[in-house]
Scaffold this active site. Structure first.
Site, PDB file in Angstrom:
ATOM      1  N   ARG A  59       0.799  -1.222   0.000  1.00  0.00           N
ATOM      2  CA  ARG A  59       0.000   0.000   0.000  1.00  0.00           C
ATOM      3  C   ARG A  59       0.834   1.277   0.000  1.00  0.00           C
ATOM      4  NH1 ARG A  59      -2.822  -4.075   1.608  1.00  0.00           N
ATOM      5  NH2 ARG A  59      -0.807  -4.568   2.504  1.00  0.00           N
ATOM      6  N   ARG A 108      10.175   4.586   5.115  1.00  0.00           N
ATOM      7  CA  ARG A 108       9.666   3.540   6.024  1.00  0.00           C
ATOM      8  C   ARG A 108      10.886   2.864   6.632  1.00  0.00           C
ATOM      9  NH1 ARG A 108       5.160  -1.018   4.869  1.00  0.00           N
ATOM     10  NH2 ARG A 108       3.942   0.795   5.482  1.00  0.00           N
ATOM     11  N   HIS A 135       2.590   5.343  12.461  1.00  0.00           N
ATOM     12  CA  HIS A 135       2.227   5.226  11.034  1.00  0.00           C
ATOM     13  C   HIS A 135       1.213   6.336  10.715  1.00  0.00           C
ATOM     14  CE1 HIS A 135       1.877   3.571   7.158  1.00  0.00           C
ATOM     15  NE2 HIS A 135       1.253   2.434   7.391  1.00  0.00           N
ATOM     16  N   GLN A 138      -1.176   6.371   7.512  1.00  0.00           N
ATOM     17  CA  GLN A 138      -2.264   5.402   7.598  1.00  0.00           C
ATOM     18  C   GLN A 138      -3.452   5.995   8.355  1.00  0.00           C
ATOM     19  OE1 GLN A 138      -2.459   1.942   6.483  1.00  0.00           O
ATOM     20  NE2 GLN A 138      -4.570   2.512   6.901  1.00  0.00           N
ATOM     21  N   ASP A 227      -5.287  -4.853  13.743  1.00  0.00           N
ATOM     22  CA  ASP A 227      -4.049  -4.953  12.971  1.00  0.00           C
ATOM     23  C   ASP A 227      -3.395  -6.277  13.353  1.00  0.00           C
ATOM     24  OD1 ASP A 227      -1.766  -4.393  11.474  1.00  0.00           O
ATOM     25  OD2 ASP A 227      -0.906  -2.998  12.922  1.00  0.00           O
ATOM     26  N   SER A 231       3.928  -7.464  14.219  1.00  0.00           N
ATOM     27  CA  SER A 231       4.273  -6.488  13.194  1.00  0.00           C
ATOM     28  C   SER A 231       5.575  -6.857  12.487  1.00  0.00           C
ATOM     29  CB  SER A 231       4.431  -5.108  13.842  1.00  0.00           C
ATOM     30  OG  SER A 231       3.170  -4.557  14.145  1.00  0.00           O
ATOM     31  N   MET A 232       5.890  -6.098  11.434  1.00  0.00           N
ATOM     32  CA  MET A 232       7.158  -6.296  10.735  1.00  0.00           C
ATOM     33  C   MET A 232       8.294  -6.121  11.744  1.00  0.00           C
ATOM     34  SD  MET A 232       6.477  -4.363   7.121  1.00  0.00           S
ATOM     35  CE  MET A 232       5.390  -3.043   7.671  1.00  0.00           C
ATOM     36  N   CYS A 267      -5.726  -1.791   8.773  1.00  0.00           N
ATOM     37  CA  CYS A 267      -4.771  -1.081   7.902  1.00  0.00           C
ATOM     38  C   CYS A 267      -4.251  -1.984   6.790  1.00  0.00           C
ATOM     39  CB  CYS A 267      -3.617  -0.528   8.727  1.00  0.00           C
ATOM     40  SG  CYS A 267      -2.755  -1.784   9.697  1.00  0.00           S
ATOM     41  N   LEU A 268      -4.351  -3.314   6.982  1.00  0.00           N
ATOM     42  CA  LEU A 268      -3.844  -4.326   6.048  1.00  0.00           C
ATOM     43  C   LEU A 268      -2.303  -4.230   5.965  1.00  0.00           C
ATOM     44  CD1 LEU A 268      -6.459  -4.089   3.112  1.00  0.00           C
ATOM     45  CD2 LEU A 268      -6.571  -5.526   5.165  1.00  0.00           C
ATOM     46  N   ARG A 295      -5.399   5.919   1.127  1.00  0.00           N
ATOM     47  CA  ARG A 295      -3.987   6.248   1.359  1.00  0.00           C
ATOM     48  C   ARG A 295      -3.504   7.251   0.302  1.00  0.00           C
ATOM     49  NH1 ARG A 295      -0.763   2.661   4.192  1.00  0.00           N
ATOM     50  NH2 ARG A 295       0.816   4.258   3.843  1.00  0.00           N
TER      51      ARG A 295
HETATM   52  N1  NVA Z   1       1.673  -2.867  12.658  1.00  0.00           N
HETATM   53  C1  NVA Z   1       1.958  -3.267  11.292  1.00  0.00           C
HETATM   54  C2  NVA Z   1       1.383  -2.288  10.324  1.00  0.00           C
HETATM   55  C3  NVA Z   1       1.592  -2.638   8.871  1.00  0.00           C
HETATM   56  C4  NVA Z   1       1.033  -1.599   7.942  1.00  0.00           C
HETATM   57  C5  NVA Z   1       3.452  -3.400  11.124  1.00  0.00           C
HETATM   58  O1  NVA Z   1       4.176  -2.529  11.594  1.00  0.00           O
HETATM   59  O2  NVA Z   1       3.902  -4.384  10.517  1.00  0.00           O
HETATM   60  N1   CP Z   2      -1.045  -0.457   5.517  1.00  0.00           N
HETATM   61  C1   CP Z   2       0.190  -0.412   4.997  1.00  0.00           C
HETATM   62  O1   CP Z   2       1.002   0.477   5.305  1.00  0.00           O
HETATM   63  O2   CP Z   2       0.467  -1.413   4.109  1.00  0.00           O
HETATM   64  P1   CP Z   2       1.873  -1.756   3.456  1.00  0.00           P
HETATM   65  O3   CP Z   2       2.736  -2.336   4.552  1.00  0.00           O
HETATM   66  O4   CP Z   2       1.576  -2.757   2.375  1.00  0.00           O
HETATM   67  O5   CP Z   2       2.495  -0.502   2.921  1.00  0.00           O
END
Ligand code: NVA
Ligand code: CP
Length: 309
Positions: A59, A108, A135, A138, A227, A231-232, A267-268, A295
């Protein structure tokens, strides 16, 4: 700099209510123009944007790149292996070199300090495309989506169920500026950052509640939001979190408690069957795809504000 005149878009709370509402109004206006098929509004013509990604994205990458292009600009994608900010080269050097090439930088990153450093040394605006801490783009898109579906943000009850993560921090920082009712229901030990909760509460603008009881929290919600549980950067904790977060899945039963007016937002990317059921994502009151689409428009309006065009 006065609030509203910040060079960068790093936290929603760096701006005053008037500026945030102005950006959201602009987002709706430019969205309507683009939706009408009109491609004559090209304020970013002759401008370029560097987009730095230390983490994966669909996204953020596609909405920024597409949005900037639709308004006449050119965006450059720099993936995790390209510039390796802080590893191959110091962040303060990246900031100054890219400022010499580009009119704006979007990034990011993992550590929030990295975006602060980037903004400090860049002479052009820096936009936060997600850090481990927050974020903001978002949540601006989410606010636009709520205005479109609920009618207004002010007074709306938004109930977030799940991990007290970067998404929650941006909700809290929005609540420090614009009045609404924000509830975060999370497992014990997974609450949002204490200082951020205090900042939002001390602003005295919104009603803010942090609880460990999702069923009580969602009652009478206008929006139920979730969410991912991991998370990542936390994916190795996924199995453990899966255990701890039992009872925090947004399923049909929880949406029923929320009541008939509740929209579902995420937020996906979503992990169906984990933090949310497939049925809730696919239900008629799920607005996750309009939310993702917004977005583009929220970010275009943020960039129009920062670039003063
Ligand atoms: N909390 C998640 C949001 C992804 C858009 C992350 O940081 O991975
Ligand atoms: N929601 C969002 O920021 O998605 P991406 O991680 O795909 O950018």
């Amino acid at each position: 700099r006065a609030k509203g005149e910040m060079k960068d878009f790093l936290h929603i709370s760096d701006f005053d209510k008037a500026t945030i509402m102005k950006i959201l109004d602009k987002a709706a206006e430019v969205k309507a123009l683009l939706k009408s098929g009109d491609r004559s509004f090209v304020p970013f013509k002759g401008k370029t944007m560097a987009m730095i990604f230390a983490k994966p994205s669909m996204r953020t990458r596609v909405s920024f790149e597409t949005g900037f292009f639709l308004l006449g600009g050119h965006a450059i994608y720099l993936g995790p292996d390209d510039i390796q900010m802080g590893k191959r080269e110091e962040t303060r050097d990246v900031a100054r070199v890219l400022s010499g090439y580009n009119d704006i930088i979007m990034a990011r990153v993992f550590a929030h300090q990295d975006i602060l450093d980037l903004a400090k040394f860049a002479t052009v605006p820096v936009v936060n495309g997600l850090t481990d801490y927050n974020h903001p783009c978002q949540i601006m898109a989410d606010a636009l989506t709520i205005i479109e579906h609920v009618g207004q943000l002010e007074g709306t009850k938004v109930v977030y169920v799940g991990d007290g993560n970067n998404i929650v921090h941006s909700w809290l920082l929005l609540a420090a500026v614009v009045p609404f009712h924000f509830v975060c229901a999370c497992p014990k030990g997974f609450e949002p950052d204490k200082k951020t909760v205090e900042k939002a509460q001390q602003a005295g603008i919104s009603k803010i509640e942090i609880t460990n009881d999702p069923k009580e929290a969602v009652k009478d919600a206008d929006v139920v939001y979730t969410d991912v549980w991991a998370s990542m950067g936390q994916k190795e904790e996924a199995a453990y979190r899966h255990q701890v977060f039992q009872g925090f899945q947004v399923d049909e039963a929880l949406m029923k408690i929320a009541g008939p007016k509740a929209y579902f937002m995420h937020c996906l990317p979503a992990e169906r069957g984990v933090e949310v059921t497939d049925g809730v994502v696919e239900a008629p009151n799920s607005i996750v795809f309009p939310q993702a689409e917004n977005r583009v428009h929220a970010q275009n309006a943020i960039m129009l504000h920062l670039l003063g065009v």
